[in-house]
Design an enzyme around this catalytic site. Structure first.
Site, PDB file in Angstrom:
ATOM      1  N   GLU A  96      -6.049 -10.695  -1.184  1.00 25.95           N
ATOM      2  CA  GLU A  96      -6.848 -10.452   0.030  1.00 25.95           C
ATOM      3  C   GLU A  96      -8.332 -10.382  -0.298  1.00 25.95           C
ATOM      4  OE1 GLU A  96      -5.333  -7.090   2.266  1.00 25.95           O
ATOM      5  OE2 GLU A  96      -3.248  -7.658   1.894  1.00 25.95           O
TER       6      GLU A  96
ATOM      7  N   GLU B 253       0.800  -1.239   0.000  1.00 32.99           N
ATOM      8  CA  GLU B 253       0.000   0.000   0.000  1.00 32.99           C
ATOM      9  C   GLU B 253       0.831   1.287   0.000  1.00 32.99           C
ATOM     10  OE1 GLU B 253      -2.717  -0.441   3.296  1.00 32.99           O
ATOM     11  OE2 GLU B 253      -3.725  -2.143   2.381  1.00 32.99           O
TER      12      GLU B 253
HETATM   13  C1  XIL Z   1      -6.027  -6.202   8.392  1.00 32.06           C
HETATM   14  C2  XIL Z   1      -6.351  -7.381   9.281  1.00 32.06           C
HETATM   15  O1  XIL Z   1      -7.269  -8.191   8.650  1.00 32.06           O
HETATM   16  C3  XIL Z   1      -6.903  -6.904  10.595  1.00 32.06           C
HETATM   17  O2  XIL Z   1      -7.055  -7.993  11.490  1.00 32.06           O
HETATM   18  C4  XIL Z   1      -5.987  -5.873  11.205  1.00 32.06           C
HETATM   19  O3  XIL Z   1      -6.596  -5.354  12.369  1.00 32.06           O
HETATM   20  C5  XIL Z   1      -5.702  -4.753  10.232  1.00 32.06           C
HETATM   21  O4  XIL Z   1      -5.181  -5.294   9.042  1.00 32.06           O
HETATM   22  N1  XIL Z   1      -4.876  -4.638   3.662  1.00 32.06           N
HETATM   23  C6  XIL Z   1      -3.846  -5.400   4.139  1.00 32.06           C
HETATM   24  C7  XIL Z   1      -4.044  -6.250   5.329  1.00 32.06           C
HETATM   25  O5  XIL Z   1      -2.804  -5.471   3.490  1.00 32.06           O
HETATM   26  O6  XIL Z   1      -2.879  -6.427   6.055  1.00 32.06           O
HETATM   27  C8  XIL Z   1      -5.137  -5.728   6.209  1.00 32.06           C
HETATM   28  O7  XIL Z   1      -5.348  -6.670   7.250  1.00 32.06           O
HETATM   29  C9  XIL Z   1      -6.366  -5.469   5.415  1.00 32.06           C
HETATM   30  C10 XIL Z   1      -6.132  -4.456   4.333  1.00 32.06           C
END
Ligand code: XIL
Length: 582
Positions: free
Chosen positions: A259, A146
């Site tokens: 994701e 990101e």
């Molecule tokens: C999220 C997790 O799912 C949560 O449990 C945590 O509190 C915050 O992070 N993009 C990403 C992930 O790359 O690492 C994120 O994961 C969601 C968005």
């Protein structure tokens, strides 16, 4: 004419019958993964669902900077190690997440009043230590997560980039490049990914990532792939998803869907606001999976969790959304699950090129010619994961475009023997082998010619034949094999046929391209160049695809020693095989 050589990449092979998602994915050599929390492994249905459905795991949180490096002088690998251990026991890969990110950075870093030099040293040490700990166990890493802002092409302002950054403030993607170089130095065999959200389709953010990726590839910055997070809503417009995947893979990069979840607006009681939501969600899962399966470089599809029982979506949306994953809170299949599996079932296995080798040779013609109705072999590696002909098909498409399924005689990982369909037209034909793998190659089909089997695999040398002496008017007696072979093909030698008695000897030769080609009158046989009577020419009978010719051995050939045998049908001559006469 030469046989065209073609090479083919062999996809991972697995059962075609598999019900679970991972078995479908294995057929394509694709990874299907889920973000995992190792604390939940103690819940048996959770552990069972992950092991059954997925062939890849990614830690949802435990390998992020904060959890894994909680103090300046302390790394905590315990939770990550549990994931690696679970994955190893269940034959799964582990995808690492994430080394450089603006979020979940511990307070000893964010509130430490650290300067760029210190931050650079910290990040370098962090990347090296974590990656070296997991070297050989984590096959791919989201090195940078990101980094682009929501007003691309601008980069997000972060502690690593410019606030104060690791020393590349104002230098664009330079700090990202540095992270990839450190990562490559730490574990040169890990695949290194840049991962981001809202960059799934062709848009301003993915354009910015694409520009960086292209620049990195051009300058050999060690970037192996791009992760498309795929946190979607029911309104997702995926029209340009395939185009986006295509352009990244065209750079020689892998694309991982990293994701995926599809958030559904829910009522306070947790039910979907829109009664059709689960079906709409399923369609999105199907569309994403189908798009990925169209591109060879799209090599992994992962969801952010697996079951609605554990998902970041309700918390992230303050309870407004939920139900984002393929299994429900009781681990039951949702329409989204069926759609995901369905996308695998309905997508054609990609015909891939080109690593293993795939070589066509005629089993009967020493000159490696192929002709209709003749037996041929494909030699290669991993051609089949079975020795059963069932479930494997070989389609031969001839020069006129006619496609026929060839009958398979023998199947093994290294060799497939088959009959070239009788009505295959001369010219270049395409051979497409489908089973657990799909391979394709071409061969040149000659005008049909009779061909005789030799004991040697290359179609030359000693005849594969039997000789019988018949004492008229009674039955046949004393079959004589006319070849004998040592331990290996190629060392076959002719056993002389004894013509010493006055009873006639008949020789049965085996081959292909003999039946149905002509009347018996048109079949000519010669031994040592002299015509001999042909008594039968046609199908062998007991063995599909095999033909046979019976000829009489004239007694005046006695003592000729090793002689050539050849067939001629309608002016077309066979290969030459040999017999020995006493
Ligand atoms: C999220 C997790 O799912 C949560 O449990 C945590 O509190 C915050 O992070 N993009 C990403 C992930 O790359 O690492 C994120 O994961 C969601 C968005």
């Amino acid at each position: 004419m030469e046989i065209t050589r073609a090479a083919a990449l062999l996809l991972l092979a697995s059962s075609l019958q598999g019900q679970a998602l991972r078995q479908q994915a294995d057929r394509f050599g694709i990874l299907v993964g889920g973000a995992v929390n190792p604390d939940n492994f103690s819940e048996a249905p959770y552990a069972a669902a992950f092991a059954r459905e997925l062939n890849m795991l990614e830690p949802e949180n435990v390998m992020k900077f904060g959890p894994i490096h909680p103090a300046a002088d302390r790394y905590d690998f315990t939770a990550g190690d549990r994931i690696v251990d679970f994955a190893r026991k269940n034959g799964m890969k582990v995808r690492g997440h994430t080394l450089v990110w603006h979020s979940q950075v511990p307070s000893w870093v964010t509130s430490g009043n650290l300067g760029s030099e210190q931050l650079s040293a910290i990040l370098h040490d962090h990347i090296s230590t974590v990656m070296k700990h997991y070297a050989g166990q984590v096959f791919a890493w989201d090195v940078v997560n990101e980094a682009f802002s929501d007003s691309p092409p601008a980069l997000r302002s972060t502690i690593w980039f410019d606030a104060p950054g690791i020393g590349f403030k104002g230098q664009g993607t330079q700090y990202i490049e540095q992270a990839f170089r450190w990562a490559h130095e730490a574990d040169s065999s890990a695949l290194l990914f840049y991962n981001d959200y809202s960059a799934e389709v062709v848009n301003a953010k993915s354009n910015a990532i694409y520009a960086m990726a292209k620049d990195f590839k051009a300058r050999a910055v060690p970037l192996d792939g791009v992760g498309l997070q795929m946190h979607l809503s029911l309104n997702a417009n995926l029209a340009r998803l395939g185009e986006n995947i295509q352009r990244f893979t065209a750079l020689g990069l892998q694309v991982h869907i990293t994701e995926m979840d599809v958030a559904i607006p829910v009522n306070p009681d947790g039910t979907p606001v829109d009664p059709a939501a689960l079906q709409k969600q399923a369609q999105i899962y199907r569309d994403v999976a189908s798009a990925c399966l169209q591109y060879k470089g799209c090599s992994a599809m992962q969801t952010w969790g697996l079951t609605d029982r554990y998902s970041w979506i309700p918390g992230f949306s303050q309870g407004k959304n939920g139900l984002a994953l393929p299994l429900d809170a009781n681990y039951q299949h949702k329409p989204a699950y069926d759609a995901w599996v369905g996308a695998f079932k309905s997508s054609p296995l990609p015909v891939q090129s080109l690593t293993g080798s795939f070589e066509l040779v005629s089993a009967t013609l020493g000159t490696r010619l192929l002709s209709a109705d003749s037996l041929a072999s494909i030699f290669g590696e991993g051609l089949a994961d079975t020795t059963q002909t069932g479930g494997i098909t070989l389609q031969v498409t001839d020069s006129t475009g006619n496609a026929r399924v060839a009958s398979l005689i023998y199947v093994s990982p290294a060799q497939i023997n088959f009959v070239i369909p009788a009505d295959t037209s001369p010219g270049v034909a395409t051979f497409k082998l489908s089973g657990a793998s799909v391979l394709s190659g071409t061969g040149f089909i000659q005008t049909v010619a009779p061909s005789l089997f030799a004991a040697n695999a290359n179609g030359l040398g000693v005849a594969a034949a039997t000789a019988v002496r018949i004492f008229l008017p009674t039955m046949l007696q004393s079959p004589v094999a006319v070849f004998q072979c040592g331990g290996v093909y190629g060392s076959c030698s002719a056993v002389p046929i004894d013509l010493g008695l006055d009873a006639p000897v008949y020789l049965t030769l085996f081959g292909t391209g003999i039946r149905g080609r002509s009347s018996l009158d048109a079949v000519r046989a010669s031994i040592g160049g002299k015509p001999v009577p042909v008594l039968y020419a046609g199908a062998q009978g007991a063995f599909a695809a095999l033909d046979q010719v019976n000829i009489a051995l004239p007694l005046d050939l006695r003592g000729d020693g090793l002689v050539d045998v050849q067939l001629e049908i309608d002016g077309r001559v066979s290969n030459t095989v040999q017999i020995a006469l006493q």
